[in-house]
Design a protein around this motif. Sequence first.
Motif, PDB file in Angstrom:
ATOM      1  N   GLU A  18       0.820  -1.212   0.000  1.00  0.00           N
ATOM      2  CA  GLU A  18       0.000   0.000   0.000  1.00  0.00           C
ATOM      3  C   GLU A  18       0.859   1.270   0.000  1.00  0.00           C
ATOM      4  OE1 GLU A  18      -3.400   2.022   2.803  1.00  0.00           O
ATOM      5  OE2 GLU A  18      -3.335  -0.170   2.694  1.00  0.00           O
ATOM      6  N   SER A  19       1.891   1.290   0.826  1.00  0.00           N
ATOM      7  CA  SER A  19       2.794   2.454   0.875  1.00  0.00           C
ATOM      8  C   SER A  19       3.521   2.637  -0.450  1.00  0.00           C
ATOM      9  CB  SER A  19       3.823   2.285   1.988  1.00  0.00           C
ATOM     10  OG  SER A  19       3.218   2.263   3.235  1.00  0.00           O
ATOM     11  N   LEU A  20       3.945   1.539  -1.027  1.00  0.00           N
ATOM     12  CA  LEU A  20       4.681   1.606  -2.282  1.00  0.00           C
ATOM     13  C   LEU A  20       3.782   2.103  -3.415  1.00  0.00           C
ATOM     14  CD1 LEU A  20       7.428   1.037  -3.561  1.00  0.00           C
ATOM     15  CD2 LEU A  20       6.592  -1.224  -4.115  1.00  0.00           C
ATOM     16  N   GLU A  21       2.556   1.638  -3.460  1.00  0.00           N
ATOM     17  CA  GLU A  21       1.635   2.091  -4.502  1.00  0.00           C
ATOM     18  C   GLU A  21       1.321   3.588  -4.357  1.00  0.00           C
ATOM     19  OE1 GLU A  21      -0.923  -1.722  -5.869  1.00  0.00           O
ATOM     20  OE2 GLU A  21      -1.341  -0.990  -3.838  1.00  0.00           O
ATOM     21  N   ALA A  22       1.160   4.047  -3.143  1.00  0.00           N
ATOM     22  CA  ALA A  22       0.925   5.476  -2.910  1.00  0.00           C
ATOM     23  C   ALA A  22       2.118   6.303  -3.383  1.00  0.00           C
ATOM     24  CB  ALA A  22       0.640   5.732  -1.432  1.00  0.00           C
ATOM     25  N   MET A  23       3.317   5.818  -3.106  1.00  0.00           N
ATOM     26  CA  MET A  23       4.523   6.523  -3.540  1.00  0.00           C
ATOM     27  C   MET A  23       4.599   6.586  -5.059  1.00  0.00           C
ATOM     28  SD  MET A  23       7.699   5.794  -5.064  1.00  0.00           S
ATOM     29  CE  MET A  23       7.972   4.068  -4.749  1.00  0.00           C
ATOM     30  N   LEU A  24       4.279   5.485  -5.742  1.00  0.00           N
ATOM     31  CA  LEU A  24       4.341   5.479  -7.205  1.00  0.00           C
ATOM     32  C   LEU A  24       3.369   6.501  -7.801  1.00  0.00           C
ATOM     33  CD1 LEU A  24       4.642   1.665  -7.924  1.00  0.00           C
ATOM     34  CD2 LEU A  24       6.418   3.396  -8.223  1.00  0.00           C
ATOM     35  N   ALA A  25       2.172   6.572  -7.252  1.00  0.00           N
ATOM     36  CA  ALA A  25       1.190   7.547  -7.735  1.00  0.00           C
ATOM     37  C   ALA A  25       1.689   8.968  -7.524  1.00  0.00           C
ATOM     38  CB  ALA A  25      -0.146   7.330  -7.030  1.00  0.00           C
ATOM     39  N   THR A  26       2.259   9.233  -6.359  1.00  0.00           N
ATOM     40  CA  THR A  26       2.787  10.562  -6.045  1.00  0.00           C
ATOM     41  C   THR A  26       3.990  10.905  -6.924  1.00  0.00           C
ATOM     42  OG1 THR A  26       2.048  10.342  -3.761  1.00  0.00           O
ATOM     43  CG2 THR A  26       3.735  11.994  -4.189  1.00  0.00           C
ATOM     44  N   SER A  27       4.779   9.893  -7.282  1.00  0.00           N
ATOM     45  CA  SER A  27       5.978  10.113  -8.091  1.00  0.00           C
ATOM     46  C   SER A  27       5.667  10.377  -9.553  1.00  0.00           C
ATOM     47  CB  SER A  27       6.908   8.895  -7.992  1.00  0.00           C
ATOM     48  OG  SER A  27       7.408   8.768  -6.688  1.00  0.00           O
ATOM     49  N   GLY A  28       4.451  10.069  -9.991  1.00  0.00           N
ATOM     50  CA  GLY A  28       4.088  10.355 -11.370  1.00  0.00           C
ATOM     51  C   GLY A  28       3.841   9.151 -12.251  1.00  0.00           C
ATOM     52  N   LEU A  73      13.033   6.202  -7.050  1.00  0.00           N
ATOM     53  CA  LEU A  73      14.310   5.675  -6.565  1.00  0.00           C
ATOM     54  C   LEU A  73      14.783   6.413  -5.315  1.00  0.00           C
ATOM     55  CD1 LEU A  73      16.183   5.027  -9.917  1.00  0.00           C
ATOM     56  CD2 LEU A  73      15.294   3.310  -8.319  1.00  0.00           C
ATOM     57  N   HIS A  74      14.567   7.708  -5.270  1.00  0.00           N
ATOM     58  CA  HIS A  74      14.940   8.484  -4.085  1.00  0.00           C
ATOM     59  C   HIS A  74      14.163   7.984  -2.862  1.00  0.00           C
ATOM     60  CE1 HIS A  74      16.351  11.894  -1.763  1.00  0.00           C
ATOM     61  NE2 HIS A  74      15.104  12.123  -1.398  1.00  0.00           N
ATOM     62  N   TRP A  75      12.868   7.784  -3.021  1.00  0.00           N
ATOM     63  CA  TRP A  75      12.026   7.275  -1.931  1.00  0.00           C
ATOM     64  C   TRP A  75      12.461   5.863  -1.527  1.00  0.00           C
ATOM     65  CZ3 TRP A  75       8.661   3.285  -0.878  1.00  0.00           C
ATOM     66  CH2 TRP A  75       7.746   3.476   0.154  1.00  0.00           C
ATOM     67  N   LEU A  76      12.714   5.015  -2.528  1.00  0.00           N
ATOM     68  CA  LEU A  76      13.098   3.622  -2.250  1.00  0.00           C
ATOM     69  C   LEU A  76      14.444   3.526  -1.544  1.00  0.00           C
ATOM     70  CD1 LEU A  76      11.880   2.064  -5.588  1.00  0.00           C
ATOM     71  CD2 LEU A  76      11.036   1.457  -3.299  1.00  0.00           C
ATOM     72  N   GLU A  77      15.360   4.411  -1.875  1.00  0.00           N
ATOM     73  CA  GLU A  77      16.669   4.408  -1.219  1.00  0.00           C
ATOM     74  C   GLU A  77      16.509   4.581   0.291  1.00  0.00           C
ATOM     75  OE1 GLU A  77      21.031   6.291  -2.022  1.00  0.00           O
ATOM     76  OE2 GLU A  77      19.311   7.620  -2.316  1.00  0.00           O
ATOM     77  N   ASP A  78      15.666   5.496   0.711  1.00  0.00           N
ATOM     78  CA  ASP A  78      15.408   5.678   2.138  1.00  0.00           C
ATOM     79  C   ASP A  78      14.628   4.508   2.717  1.00  0.00           C
ATOM     80  OD1 ASP A  78      16.743   8.091   2.251  1.00  0.00           O
ATOM     81  OD2 ASP A  78      14.932   9.284   1.934  1.00  0.00           O
ATOM     82  N   TYR A  79      13.645   4.012   1.986  1.00  0.00           N
ATOM     83  CA  TYR A  79      12.809   2.903   2.460  1.00  0.00           C
ATOM     84  C   TYR A  79      13.643   1.654   2.724  1.00  0.00           C
ATOM     85  CZ  TYR A  79       8.965  -0.393   2.729  1.00  0.00           C
ATOM     86  OH  TYR A  79       8.093  -1.365   3.150  1.00  0.00           O
ATOM     87  N   PHE A  80      14.557   1.340   1.803  1.00  0.00           N
ATOM     88  CA  PHE A  80      15.356   0.127   1.931  1.00  0.00           C
ATOM     89  C   PHE A  80      16.437   0.221   3.007  1.00  0.00           C
ATOM     90  CE2 PHE A  80      14.252  -1.101  -2.677  1.00  0.00           C
ATOM     91  CZ  PHE A  80      13.117  -1.769  -2.243  1.00  0.00           C
TER      92      PHE A  80
END
Length: 100
Positions: A18-28, A73-80
């Motif tokens: 759910e968090s990842l899908e929200a991030m993808l939508a926000t990222s464009g 990728l910027h968001w994922l870098e922090d997430y991981f």
Amino acid sequence: MLSDRRKLEIFIEAHALESLEAMLATSGFKGWSVFEGYEGAGVHGQWRQTGIDEKGLNLLIAIGDEQACESALHWLEDYFKIYPGIVAVSDVQVMRGERF
């Protein structure tokens, strides 16, 4: 006829979807597909879903433009830094580029 895009392939635990899908939508990203993982192998060895009250790994595939990919990728870098997961990025060419 073909448009250059970037493809993200993200392996992530089911609870994070759910968090990842929200991030993808926000990222464009305009869309993505999610596939359930049933078995595989990695740094911690082989794994297999038994179907008994488990939430396994998911593979999420998203295709978008350069800006959406860099934002993700910027968001994922922090997430991981906190949660497990794997991301692969590929340059791809797609038909109907306006859909991505």
